[in-house]
Design a protein around this motif. Structure first.
Motif, PDB file in Angstrom:
ATOM      1  N   ILE A 138      29.727  38.553  34.479  1.00  9.02           N
ATOM      2  CA  ILE A 138      28.885  39.754  34.584  1.00  9.02           C
ATOM      3  C   ILE A 138      27.950  39.578  35.780  1.00  9.02           C
ATOM      4  O   ILE A 138      27.281  38.553  35.900  1.00  9.02           O
ATOM      5  N   SER A 139      27.904  40.602  36.639  1.00 11.89           N
ATOM      6  CA  SER A 139      27.131  40.429  37.879  1.00 11.89           C
ATOM      7  C   SER A 139      25.664  40.838  37.752  1.00 11.89           C
ATOM      8  O   SER A 139      24.797  40.210  38.334  1.00 11.89           O
ATOM      9  N   ASP A 140      25.375  41.907  36.975  1.00  5.80           N
ATOM     10  CA  ASP A 140      24.015  42.481  37.061  1.00  5.80           C
ATOM     11  C   ASP A 140      23.345  42.674  35.703  1.00  5.80           C
ATOM     12  O   ASP A 140      22.725  43.710  35.484  1.00  5.80           O
ATOM     13  N   ASP A 141      23.474  41.740  34.795  1.00  3.16           N
ATOM     14  CA  ASP A 141      22.907  41.981  33.471  1.00  3.16           C
ATOM     15  C   ASP A 141      22.354  40.665  32.937  1.00  3.16           C
ATOM     16  O   ASP A 141      23.127  39.769  32.549  1.00  3.16           O
ATOM     17  N   ILE A 142      21.025  40.560  32.909  1.00  4.35           N
ATOM     18  CA  ILE A 142      20.427  39.268  32.548  1.00  4.35           C
ATOM     19  C   ILE A 142      20.651  38.911  31.080  1.00  4.35           C
ATOM     20  O   ILE A 142      20.446  37.776  30.667  1.00  4.35           O
TER      21      ILE A 142
ATOM     22  N   PRO B 299      29.174  33.290  32.406  1.00  2.00           N
ATOM     23  CA  PRO B 299      29.127  33.208  33.870  1.00  2.00           C
ATOM     24  C   PRO B 299      28.570  34.482  34.486  1.00  2.00           C
ATOM     25  O   PRO B 299      28.940  35.581  34.083  1.00  2.00           O
ATOM     26  N   ARG B 300      27.663  34.285  35.469  1.00  2.00           N
ATOM     27  CA  ARG B 300      27.030  35.437  36.132  1.00  2.00           C
ATOM     28  C   ARG B 300      27.465  35.473  37.586  1.00  2.00           C
ATOM     29  O   ARG B 300      27.575  34.452  38.239  1.00  2.00           O
ATOM     30  N   GLY B 301      27.683  36.685  38.094  1.00  2.00           N
ATOM     31  CA  GLY B 301      28.037  36.854  39.499  1.00  2.00           C
ATOM     32  C   GLY B 301      29.256  37.744  39.624  1.00  2.00           C
ATOM     33  O   GLY B 301      29.868  38.118  38.614  1.00  2.00           O
ATOM     34  N   VAL B 302      29.600  38.101  40.871  1.00  2.00           N
ATOM     35  CA  VAL B 302      30.806  38.923  41.037  1.00  2.00           C
ATOM     36  C   VAL B 302      32.016  38.059  40.708  1.00  2.00           C
ATOM     37  O   VAL B 302      32.040  36.848  41.007  1.00  2.00           O
ATOM     38  N   VAL B 303      32.995  38.692  40.097  1.00  6.41           N
ATOM     39  CA  VAL B 303      34.083  37.915  39.500  1.00  6.41           C
ATOM     40  C   VAL B 303      34.836  37.089  40.547  1.00  6.41           C
ATOM     41  O   VAL B 303      35.264  35.966  40.277  1.00  6.41           O
ATOM     42  N   GLY B 304      35.005  37.635  41.769  1.00  4.15           N
ATOM     43  CA  GLY B 304      35.733  36.902  42.819  1.00  4.15           C
ATOM     44  C   GLY B 304      35.075  35.564  43.119  1.00  4.15           C
ATOM     45  O   GLY B 304      35.754  34.548  43.317  1.00  4.15           O
ATOM     46  N   LYS B 305      33.755  35.581  43.153  1.00  2.12           N
ATOM     47  CA  LYS B 305      33.019  34.353  43.458  1.00  2.12           C
ATOM     48  C   LYS B 305      33.079  33.395  42.259  1.00  2.12           C
ATOM     49  O   LYS B 305      33.307  32.195  42.410  1.00  2.12           O
ATOM     50  N   VAL B 306      32.863  33.969  41.070  1.00  2.50           N
ATOM     51  CA  VAL B 306      32.879  33.133  39.851  1.00  2.50           C
ATOM     52  C   VAL B 306      34.212  32.402  39.730  1.00  2.50           C
ATOM     53  O   VAL B 306      34.267  31.195  39.492  1.00  2.50           O
TER      54      VAL B 306
ATOM     55  N   VAL C 198      27.010  44.322  30.478  1.00  2.00           N
ATOM     56  CA  VAL C 198      27.659  44.049  29.187  1.00  2.00           C
ATOM     57  C   VAL C 198      28.314  45.333  28.645  1.00  2.00           C
ATOM     58  O   VAL C 198      29.398  45.303  28.065  1.00  2.00           O
ATOM     59  N   ARG C 199      27.656  46.453  28.888  1.00  2.00           N
ATOM     60  CA  ARG C 199      28.164  47.742  28.417  1.00  2.00           C
ATOM     61  C   ARG C 199      29.578  48.046  28.946  1.00  2.00           C
ATOM     62  O   ARG C 199      30.358  48.749  28.330  1.00  2.00           O
ATOM     63  N   GLU C 200      29.891  47.474  30.111  1.00  2.00           N
ATOM     64  CA  GLU C 200      31.188  47.767  30.729  1.00  2.00           C
ATOM     65  C   GLU C 200      32.334  46.911  30.185  1.00  2.00           C
ATOM     66  O   GLU C 200      33.471  47.070  30.605  1.00  2.00           O
ATOM     67  N   ILE C 201      32.027  46.009  29.264  1.00  4.57           N
ATOM     68  CA  ILE C 201      33.131  45.198  28.678  1.00  4.57           C
ATOM     69  C   ILE C 201      33.775  46.059  27.591  1.00  4.57           C
ATOM     70  O   ILE C 201      33.544  45.861  26.404  1.00  4.57           O
ATOM     71  N   TYR C 202      34.576  46.989  28.028  1.00  8.11           N
ATOM     72  CA  TYR C 202      35.034  48.040  27.103  1.00  8.11           C
ATOM     73  C   TYR C 202      36.123  47.585  26.158  1.00  8.11           C
ATOM     74  O   TYR C 202      36.462  48.299  25.219  1.00  8.11           O
TER      75      TYR C 202
END
Ligand code: HEM
Length: 372
Positions: free
Chosen positions: A310-314, A319-326, A285-289
């Motif tokens: 977001i891939s690694d932040d519970i 949506p969770r996961g790497v963006v390409g897959k999402v 979440v911190r990286e959503i600058y």
């Protein structure tokens, strides 16, 4: 070109590089600067070995000359961009001579006449494309644009959003990048950044992420202040809207790869809007600058849907996961024009996943933060 053995050139450089890339680069620069001292001032004041940017790029490009047709748009941009160094057609033979002398020196007994001729022919083709494009530039077009930093907004400990103001309008197109020299803080060090707004005025927004040991990003994130001077090179890159297409758009970005996608949205808004999905991917979440702006854009433009993965932040409820897959799991994008920008790994994965899910390759444009 048919008889240039590019595999042989790659194998030869593999052998040369075995002496250590720093040693090879040092030899190249010593030769160039001693033999052609007028080239010294084009390069950064300190040529610390790890900072070599030319030799590796030069070899990578020249040994891929069998793809020259695909490389031409990039080489033309690069040739026009080299005007900012003061590189003129007359300098190209000097750099070619330094390259071939260096390769011959480190090849020892394995140097052959065929290698010499192939390196010379391959370099000659690349150099001719670059210098030809530079010569075609309208003489009234400057080699660079002067600008002032007007605002530095540190969004996270390693990421700043800068506002800069040029003296005259810069001729980029939304999605293209510009090389930036912090002339007050790091003279003669240039790195590519991408405006996050469409062209039209004098103000340009740049998103700068701190790269460990990177002199330009460190200067811009850690030290830059309003009033500092910049020089901006000419526009670079092919990730721009296709004026002939009315297809809906899918934009996928990671980290500061968001910047060109925001510029594209800004351009679409000026042109009346078009159904567009923006997927922004981050690890935490911190990286959503740029959250505030993303929310604002989604609110302001009814044709725009913004999704953050977001891939690694519970803590993240979306949506969770790497963006390409999402993004690939979210629907059928085969009728969309797609733009992808982010780290090399993110771009590679996203493009491959979208192609596998049925998006035609020729509808996808991408840019990554890797080297040339
Ligand atoms: C076929 C010929 C050439 C190719 C393919 C080429 C390619 C490149 C590339 C890709 C970069 C950027 C590297 C990066 O930012 O990672 C670069 C940097 C540079 N090039 Fe060229 N170049 C060529 C010829 C020349 C010539 C003739 C000159 C002028 C003497 C020149 C001067 C420079 C300078 C000053 C830099 C910046 C180096 C640094 O920041 O350390 N290049 N070149």
């Amino acid at each position: 070109m048919a008889d240039i053995d590019t595999a042989g050139l790659k194998a030869n450089f593999g052998e040369v590089a075995g002496h250590g890339p720093d040693v090879v680069a040092q030899y190249f620069y010593s030769y160039l600067f001693l033999r052609y001292p007028e080239t010294r001032d084009m390069f950064p004041p300190s040529m610390a070995k790890q900072r070599d940017r030319l030799v590796g790029a030069l070899v990578r490009i020249v040994t891929n000359v069998d793809n020259i047709a695909e490389l031409v748009p990039y080489l033309e941009d690069l040739g026009r961009d080299h005007r900012k160094f003061g590189a003129l057609s007359a300098h190209y033979p000097a750099v070619g001579e330094a390259l071939i002398t260096t390769l011959r020196h480190f090849s020892g007994d394995s140097w052959t006449e065929k290698l010499h001729d192939d390196w010379a022919a391959a370099y000659g083709l690349v150099a001719a494309t670059m210098s030809g494009a530079a010569e075609k530039v309208d003489a009234s077009e400057p080699a660079w644009w002067d600008a002032d930093i007007t605002e530095v907004d540190l969004r996270t400990f390693d990421l700043a959003v800068l506002k800069v103001r040029t003296e005259t309008p810069h001729p980029y197109v939304a999605g293209q990048s510009i090389s930036v020299e912090p002339s007050t803080l790091r003279p003669r060090e240039w790195r590519l950044y991408t405006p996050a707004n469409a062209p039209g005025g004098l103000e340009i927004e740049l998103h700068v992420r701190l790269i460990d040991g990177g002199p330009v990003s460190t200067a811009l994130v850690r030290s830059a202040a309003p009033g500092d001077k910049l020089r901006l090179g000419p526009p670079f890159g092919q990730m721009v809207l296709d004026p002939a297409s009315r297809r809906p758009l899918l934009l996928v970005g990671g980290s500061t790869g968001l910047a060109p996608l925001k510029a594209v949205i800004d351009q679409l808004a000026r042109d009346g809007g078009r159904p567009t999905h923006l997927y922004f991917g981050a690890r935490s979440v911190r990286e959503i600058y740029d959250r505030k702006d993303l929310d604002l854009l989604a609110e302001r433009y009814p044709w725009l849907t913004v999704v953050i993965a977001i891939s690694d932040d519970i803590r993240w409820k979306g949506p969770r996961g790497v963006v390409g897959k999402v993004v690939a799991n979210a629907g059928d994008w085969s009728s969309h024009d797609v733009m992808v920008c982010g780290s090399p790994a993110m771009v590679k994965f996203t493009v491959a996943t979208l192609i596998a899910s049925g998006v035609p390759e020729n509808q996808i444009k991408f840019e990554d933060f890797g080297d040339a």
